[in-house]
Scaffold this active site. Structure first.
Site: not given
Lengths: 458, 458
Positions: B301, B319-321
């Site tokens: 992200e 996974s963090c976007t």
């Protein structure tokens, strides 16, 4: 070339076109993305949702955009039924709902649910007591249109919502025909609508689910539109839908008065200009732009063709006008004449001169069709006081024409027996009797088709 | 401001815009009506269907328009499964399908069906023998994308279609990513696609069902689009979709060469410019415009945000976007690194200068994110030859960063035990080991989270 079929699809409102073009450059990207194109798309989508929610009279987070009004109805009914599955598997609909509602009900029945159809009166309206009587402990959902799409009759939504609310049953309102004219009154729970009915673009429907209403979206999971409308959002169309709803509403009060006067003119003058016509639907509680009438001894498709040649686009609920051979379920439920049926639905902005021209053209068009169909009836004397008319193999409106041609040949008190295998006869022969003051005795199965018995009273 | 996320949604092709505007005046009415506005709408719809069918390589009566690619996939899978219900209730999909396919499979499982996911190799491709092995006597349907949406890998559709055909099982191809480039090869049975992926408008998908394929549309009955796509057709958008597909195809061969050269440049130069990068997907059998890579020790992200600030719109399977906390199922299935993942998907017409500028900007953006995350690892010496890294509560890419910081502190042959409760660690720690030539020993349940064991080899 006047287009008088706004209840099917309204021509695009200029504001819809402008809004679509204007939002194309900023509305094409994925609104779920974090980059600037995505953020711009998201802003447009959020603003459209706010505007649409304001027009509906709901919270923005209660409203999702669907790809059509039909999909809004399908998803709304499926989701509400699934959400209330524990309450039971009984669904109430009126008998004059749009096919999207009735087909949802059929699918529910095929899946093991039970459906009650609430009957309507001769004007096409339901009553709140009729809904109250249909409610059961296992009723999961009730559906009612805000106004009828074929005859324009406005339904008592607020009263029906009240009896449903008292029973703890959510009411889904199909507001497709009325949302351009104003918000739906009353304490309803779900609402569906369709942008192309108010002059918005095709490809956009609305589904509103009030907070607190149990709802379980069906089908494969999808994260868009709160999980209630799968697929990539058509944001330019959504923006155009919301903008045009606002624009249409701004003109609604004034336009309603104007169109109501024009349709009233048709209601009053058509029976003066054309013999043997029945104007159907509620004369008072009705949408401003819709007026519907049926002409005895007329083939609906031929009449539509005549009117089209004269430049008028209208639709018909007659059995002989579409791919189907059965008359409109709405006219059937109302028990009114379906032959030679014409629905005039005026789009906002319709010119008075076009309506006048329609009234000029109509009598000749009807007379022309009647003349072509006016073959003498092949009446065969059966026994004293009864005539047999063999209309087997003949389609609407021939059986009624043949009945009318021979009724004078039996003495008052005598009967005519019409043999017919056309589905429309079951509706149109009783309707003819009511219009002409003759007695409809009933039907009997015959060797082929059905025999309809009519007694001459005058 | 270069937009490099065409795989999500392509900007509207100028031909789509022109066609939409041009068809507005003739395409708004109901194509099922007999009057002139209806006939004009029907003509437009028929012509669009012919054009789209020609581009797909099917008969016009095999193709219907749906409101989106997602809806085409949902309806296609449901209809094909229902049509082959007597054959059985087993469905085969690849593990790297679009979410619309995987969610359809989940819905089928929830309804009592059985699903086999065919695994992919490290490049993201399935093999025909793997599909052959998955086929069972009760297999009703198999699904395979024409090319992957996240890494661009082209699937062996023709070979898979052949093994399915031999077993009498229909193959549904999700052609969303490739249809703009050319027809799908091979003897497939059903095909779904989405216009906004090739530069057409949103709101239009295609569903093709070959003659002879058993198909039973699900949900409430609706007469439009051969009963396979309920709701009023958005004809201006459909016309725009068909016209733009033609236009895009006319430019496809030349543009494919140009974009392939640009993405090849990114494939080759990113690993030269940025340390610790893994370029994923098949280097040869791939779509022209997509290239995907993952950067160790980078928060996806944050990197997207840096690139967006620099004017580049890309997406990520990290996974963090997104709203989800799990890494892309595609990267997971391929077993490749998911952290710091970037998908570059170039729209046709992308300027070479923009790609060069991206290559200039990327190293600094990655370095900046790495610097911000570069906190020293809180390593605690456990016992001789083993280090314990407590990364509990820390999200991707921190666990891998902490592992990398301490690996040099154990002797060759020693191990590092990383405690993590982040789902991405399960994918990214083995991927890191593969990239860095260290041994991934395996995982063990820990009191909190999971312990990942890594042995230092060099």
């Amino acid at each position: 070339m006047p287009y008088f079929d706004a209840a099917s699809a309204a021509p695009l409102h200029p504001v819809a076109r402008q809004a679509w073009s204007a939002s194309l450059d900023e509305g094409w990207a994925d609104p779920a993305r974090l980059y600037r194109e995505g953020r711009k798309a998201r802003l447009l989508l959020d603003a459209a949702r706010e505007a649409a929610a304001e027009a509906v009279g709901c919270r923005a987070d209660e409203l999702v955009f669907t790809p059509s009004g039909t999909r809004a109805v399908h998803s709304g009914i499926q989701g509400a039924l699934a959400g209330r599955r524990r309450a039971g598997r009984h669904l109430i609909v009126s008998s004059v709902e749009h096919s999207s509602v009735l087909h949802s009900a059929e699918a529910f029945e095929a899946d093991g649910g039970t459906v009650t159809q609430v009957a309507v009166g001769r004007t096409g309206a339901v009553t709140a007591p009729a809904y109250e009587a249909a409610l059961r402990p296992d009723t999961a959902l009730a559906c009612l249109q805000s106004a009828n799409h074929e005859v324009g009759t406005v339904q008592p939504v607020a009263e029906v919502a009240e009896v449903c609310r008292a029973a703890g049953v959510p009411l889904l309102v199909d507001a497709a025909q009325s949302l351009g004219w104003g918000p739906v009154e009353g304490d309803w729970s779900l609402l569906a609508a369709s942008a192309h009915k108010w002059g918005g673009p095709p490809g956009v429907g609305l589904l509103v689910v009030r907070k607190g209403v149990r709802f379980a979206a069906q089908g494969p999971v999808d994260e868009r539109e709160s999980g209630r409308a799968p697929g990539f959002e058509d944001i330019p169309a959504i923006v155009a839908a919301a903008a045009s709803l606002r624009a249409v509403r701004a003109e609604a009060a004034q336009e309603a008065v104007r169109l109501r006067e024009l349709t009233e003119r048709i209601r009053v003058r058509v029976p003066q200009l054309v013999p043997d016509v029945e104007v159907v639907g509620d004369p008072g509680r009705r949408l401003p732009g819709i007026v519907t009438f049926s002409c005895l001894y007329v083939d609906g498709e031929a009449l539509l063709h005549e009117l089209d040649r004269a430049g008028f686009s209208v639709s018909s609920g007659s059995s002989c006008t579409s791919s189907t051979l059965t008359p409109s379920h709405v006219l059937k439920a109302m028990g009114v004449l379906s032959e030679g049926n014409v629905r005039v639905s005026l789009p906002p902005g319709t010119a008075e001169a076009d309506v006048e021209r329609f009234l000029e053209v109509l009598p000749g068009a009807v007379a022309g069709v009647r003349e072509k169909l006016g073959a003498p009836a092949p009446a065969v004397r059966a026994h004293v006081g009864e005539l047999l008319v063999d209309s087997l193999g003949k389609r609407c409106p021939i059986p009624v024409i043949e009945l009318a041609r021979v009724i004078g040949d039996v003495p008052v008190g005598g009967t005519v027996r019409v043999l017919s295998d056309d589905a429309a006869a079951r509706l149109d022969i009783p309707a003819w009797c009511e219009m002409r003051g003759q007695e409809y005795v009933g039907e009997e199965p015959a060797e082929r088709g059905t025999a309809y018995l009519v007694r001459r009273l005058s």
